[in-house]
Motif scaffolding. Sequence first.
Motif, PDB file in Angstrom:
ATOM      1  N   VAL A  78       0.837  -1.197   0.000  1.00 33.03           N
ATOM      2  CA  VAL A  78       0.000   0.000   0.000  1.00 33.03           C
ATOM      3  C   VAL A  78       0.876   1.252   0.000  1.00 33.03           C
ATOM      4  CG1 VAL A  78      -2.015  -1.026   1.110  1.00 33.03           C
ATOM      5  CG2 VAL A  78      -0.235   0.008   2.511  1.00 33.03           C
ATOM      6  N   ILE A  79       0.328   2.300  -0.572  1.00 29.30           N
ATOM      7  CA  ILE A  79       0.934   3.625  -0.531  1.00 29.30           C
ATOM      8  C   ILE A  79      -0.024   4.496   0.266  1.00 29.30           C
ATOM      9  CG2 ILE A  79       1.694   5.606  -1.882  1.00 29.30           C
ATOM     10  CD1 ILE A  79       2.177   3.568  -4.207  1.00 29.30           C
ATOM     11  N   ILE A  80       0.495   5.083   1.352  1.00 28.47           N
ATOM     12  CA  ILE A  80      -0.329   5.908   2.224  1.00 28.47           C
ATOM     13  C   ILE A  80       0.200   7.336   2.158  1.00 28.47           C
ATOM     14  CG2 ILE A  80      -1.180   6.265   4.559  1.00 28.47           C
ATOM     15  CD1 ILE A  80      -0.566   3.278   5.072  1.00 28.47           C
ATOM     16  N   LYS A  81      -0.665   8.232   1.723  1.00 24.35           N
ATOM     17  CA  LYS A  81      -0.306   9.649   1.607  1.00 24.35           C
ATOM     18  C   LYS A  81      -1.071  10.428   2.674  1.00 24.35           C
ATOM     19  CE  LYS A  81      -0.564  13.490  -1.667  1.00 24.35           C
ATOM     20  NZ  LYS A  81      -1.051  13.868  -3.014  1.00 24.35           N
ATOM     21  N   THR A  82      -0.330  11.076   3.575  1.00 23.19           N
ATOM     22  CA  THR A  82      -0.927  11.867   4.643  1.00 23.19           C
ATOM     23  C   THR A  82      -0.687  13.342   4.350  1.00 23.19           C
ATOM     24  OG1 THR A  82      -0.363  10.106   6.198  1.00 23.19           O
ATOM     25  CG2 THR A  82      -1.015  12.215   7.135  1.00 23.19           C
ATOM     26  N   THR A  83      -1.768  14.089   4.266  1.00 23.39           N
ATOM     27  CA  THR A  83      -1.675  15.524   4.022  1.00 23.39           C
ATOM     28  C   THR A  83      -2.102  16.256   5.284  1.00 23.39           C
ATOM     29  OG1 THR A  83      -2.236  15.125   1.704  1.00 23.39           O
ATOM     30  CG2 THR A  83      -2.378  17.403   2.492  1.00 23.39           C
ATOM     31  N   PRO A  84      -1.158  16.983   5.916  1.00 26.89           N
ATOM     32  CA  PRO A  84      -1.500  17.720   7.129  1.00 26.89           C
ATOM     33  C   PRO A  84      -2.270  19.002   6.787  1.00 26.89           C
ATOM     34  CG  PRO A  84       0.811  18.040   6.581  1.00 26.89           C
ATOM     35  CD  PRO A  84       0.256  17.073   5.581  1.00 26.89           C
ATOM     36  N   PRO A  85      -2.789  19.701   7.810  1.00 30.13           N
ATOM     37  CA  PRO A  85      -3.517  20.936   7.544  1.00 30.13           C
ATOM     38  C   PRO A  85      -2.684  21.968   6.774  1.00 30.13           C
ATOM     39  CG  PRO A  85      -3.770  20.289   9.839  1.00 30.13           C
ATOM     40  CD  PRO A  85      -2.770  19.365   9.227  1.00 30.13           C
ATOM     41  N   GLY A  87       1.407  22.366   5.008  1.00 26.96           N
ATOM     42  CA  GLY A  87       2.687  21.726   4.757  1.00 26.96           C
ATOM     43  C   GLY A  87       2.596  20.653   3.695  1.00 26.96           C
ATOM     44  N   ASP A  88       3.719  19.971   3.509  1.00 26.05           N
ATOM     45  CA  ASP A  88       3.839  18.967   2.463  1.00 26.05           C
ATOM     46  C   ASP A  88       3.289  17.616   2.910  1.00 26.05           C
ATOM     47  OD1 ASP A  88       5.115  20.808   0.791  1.00 26.05           O
ATOM     48  OD2 ASP A  88       7.095  20.333   1.637  1.00 26.05           O
ATOM     49  N   ALA A  89       2.794  16.869   1.951  1.00 23.48           N
ATOM     50  CA  ALA A  89       2.284  15.522   2.208  1.00 23.48           C
ATOM     51  C   ALA A  89       3.443  14.579   2.524  1.00 23.48           C
ATOM     52  CB  ALA A  89       1.513  15.013   1.008  1.00 23.48           C
ATOM     53  N   ILE A  90       3.144  13.581   3.341  1.00 20.73           N
ATOM     54  CA  ILE A  90       4.108  12.534   3.682  1.00 20.73           C
ATOM     55  C   ILE A  90       3.606  11.247   3.050  1.00 20.73           C
ATOM     56  CG2 ILE A  90       5.148  11.221   5.573  1.00 20.73           C
ATOM     57  CD1 ILE A  90       4.484  13.721   7.343  1.00 20.73           C
ATOM     58  N   VAL A  91       4.491  10.533   2.360  1.00 23.06           N
ATOM     59  CA  VAL A  91       4.098   9.309   1.666  1.00 23.06           C
ATOM     60  C   VAL A  91       4.867   8.128   2.244  1.00 23.06           C
ATOM     61  CG1 VAL A  91       3.981   8.138  -0.560  1.00 23.06           C
ATOM     62  CG2 VAL A  91       3.584  10.605  -0.435  1.00 23.06           C
ATOM     63  N   ASP A  92       4.118   7.083   2.616  1.00 28.62           N
ATOM     64  CA  ASP A  92       4.698   5.828   3.104  1.00 28.62           C
ATOM     65  C   ASP A  92       4.344   4.726   2.119  1.00 28.62           C
ATOM     66  OD1 ASP A  92       5.647   6.809   5.654  1.00 28.62           O
ATOM     67  OD2 ASP A  92       3.563   6.827   6.313  1.00 28.62           O
ATOM     68  N   THR A  93       5.299   3.862   1.813  1.00 29.28           N
ATOM     69  CA  THR A  93       5.051   2.660   1.022  1.00 29.28           C
ATOM     70  C   THR A  93       5.316   1.476   1.935  1.00 29.28           C
ATOM     71  OG1 THR A  93       5.768   3.781  -0.983  1.00 29.28           O
ATOM     72  CG2 THR A  93       5.655   1.382  -1.064  1.00 29.28           C
ATOM     73  N   LEU A  94       4.282   0.645   2.132  1.00 37.09           N
ATOM     74  CA  LEU A  94       4.372  -0.431   3.114  1.00 37.09           C
ATOM     75  C   LEU A  94       3.969  -1.767   2.512  1.00 37.09           C
ATOM     76  CD1 LEU A  94       2.587   1.580   5.918  1.00 37.09           C
ATOM     77  CD2 LEU A  94       5.032   1.159   5.764  1.00 37.09           C
ATOM     78  N   VAL A 134      -5.947  11.366   4.732  1.00 40.08           N
ATOM     79  CA  VAL A 134      -5.144  10.158   4.527  1.00 40.08           C
ATOM     80  C   VAL A 134      -5.701   9.415   3.317  1.00 40.08           C
ATOM     81  CG1 VAL A 134      -4.417   7.956   5.518  1.00 40.08           C
ATOM     82  CG2 VAL A 134      -4.625   9.975   6.987  1.00 40.08           C
ATOM     83  N   GLU A 135      -4.850   9.188   2.321  1.00 41.73           N
ATOM     84  CA  GLU A 135      -5.233   8.450   1.111  1.00 41.73           C
ATOM     85  C   GLU A 135      -4.461   7.137   1.083  1.00 41.73           C
ATOM     86  OE1 GLU A 135      -5.168  10.867  -2.566  1.00 41.73           O
ATOM     87  OE2 GLU A 135      -4.667  12.531  -1.217  1.00 41.73           O
ATOM     88  N   ILE A 136      -5.191   6.045   0.889  1.00 46.85           N
ATOM     89  CA  ILE A 136      -4.563   4.722   0.849  1.00 46.85           C
ATOM     90  C   ILE A 136      -4.828   4.116  -0.517  1.00 46.85           C
ATOM     91  CG2 ILE A 136      -4.405   2.461   1.952  1.00 46.85           C
ATOM     92  CD1 ILE A 136      -5.758   3.784   4.420  1.00 46.85           C
ATOM     93  N   GLN A 137      -3.753   3.730  -1.184  1.00 52.31           N
ATOM     94  CA  GLN A 137      -3.850   3.147  -2.527  1.00 52.31           C
ATOM     95  C   GLN A 137      -3.086   1.830  -2.536  1.00 52.31           C
ATOM     96  OE1 GLN A 137      -1.849   5.522  -5.477  1.00 52.31           O
ATOM     97  NE2 GLN A 137      -3.060   4.674  -7.139  1.00 52.31           N
ATOM     98  N   HIS A 138      -3.646   0.831  -3.186  1.00 55.31           N
ATOM     99  CA  HIS A 138      -2.898  -0.429  -3.264  1.00 55.31           C
ATOM    100  C   HIS A 138      -1.848  -0.331  -4.365  1.00 55.31           C
ATOM    101  CE1 HIS A 138      -4.154  -2.568  -6.949  1.00 55.31           C
ATOM    102  NE2 HIS A 138      -5.362  -2.039  -6.770  1.00 55.31           N
ATOM    103  N   ALA A 139      -0.775  -1.075  -4.193  1.00 55.18           N
ATOM    104  CA  ALA A 139       0.328  -1.069  -5.148  1.00 55.18           C
ATOM    105  C   ALA A 139       0.679  -2.501  -5.536  1.00 55.18           C
ATOM    106  CB  ALA A 139       1.531  -0.351  -4.554  1.00 55.18           C
ATOM    107  N   ILE A 140      -0.343  -3.328  -5.729  1.00 60.43           N
ATOM    108  CA  ILE A 140      -0.141  -4.739  -6.056  1.00 60.43           C
ATOM    109  C   ILE A 140       0.072  -4.899  -7.563  1.00 60.43           C
ATOM    110  CG2 ILE A 140      -1.374  -6.953  -6.238  1.00 60.43           C
ATOM    111  CD1 ILE A 140      -0.323  -6.528  -3.481  1.00 60.43           C
ATOM    112  N   ARG A 141       1.034  -5.738  -7.884  1.00 61.51           N
ATOM    113  CA  ARG A 141       1.252  -6.113  -9.287  1.00 61.51           C
ATOM    114  C   ARG A 141       1.782  -7.532  -9.326  1.00 61.51           C
ATOM    115  NH1 ARG A 141       6.726  -5.563 -10.619  1.00 61.51           N
ATOM    116  NH2 ARG A 141       7.914  -4.478  -9.034  1.00 61.51           N
TER     117      ARG A 141
END
Length: 163
Positions: A78-85, A87-94, A134-141
Amino acid sequence: MIINNKRNLFKFVALSAVLAVTSCNNADFFNEYRSLPNGWEKSEPVVFSFESLDTVAKRNAYINVRTTSEYPYSNLYVIIKTTPPEGDAIVDTLQYQMANADGSMLGSGFTDVKEHRLIWREKTSFKKQGVYKVEIQHAIRKVNEVKGDAVLNGITDIGLQLQ
């Protein structure tokens, strides 16, 4: 008279046990699910928004996933993009393990629907007051394919839980 006292004692002990167990649980600050009746489309991230007023409290964050026996993989990216009130978004790939080596699904549940509580962040704080997105997107291939699965079947719900 003795039977009545035993019943009252049993009720007291049972009530005390319930109170002890529930008082030790972490309270949810945020807990929501999004239903995916037609599978999880790669082009449509699952989006959650919540307001944080407390900039000090440390919270555990979980991604909750409900799968069926139709889930075709042993893991989940999954790719999780967190956008605070501000500032810049933080992206995690898990990556999370979803099944055992024999193909049996991990998670809890007695039917073919399994609940997976996947840790995202431990003891994290939200440093600015306001609405977080918080946006969660799958990254399956598939192996040796660059393009990801357009629709990920076997996932019925995605949740975000903050304690």
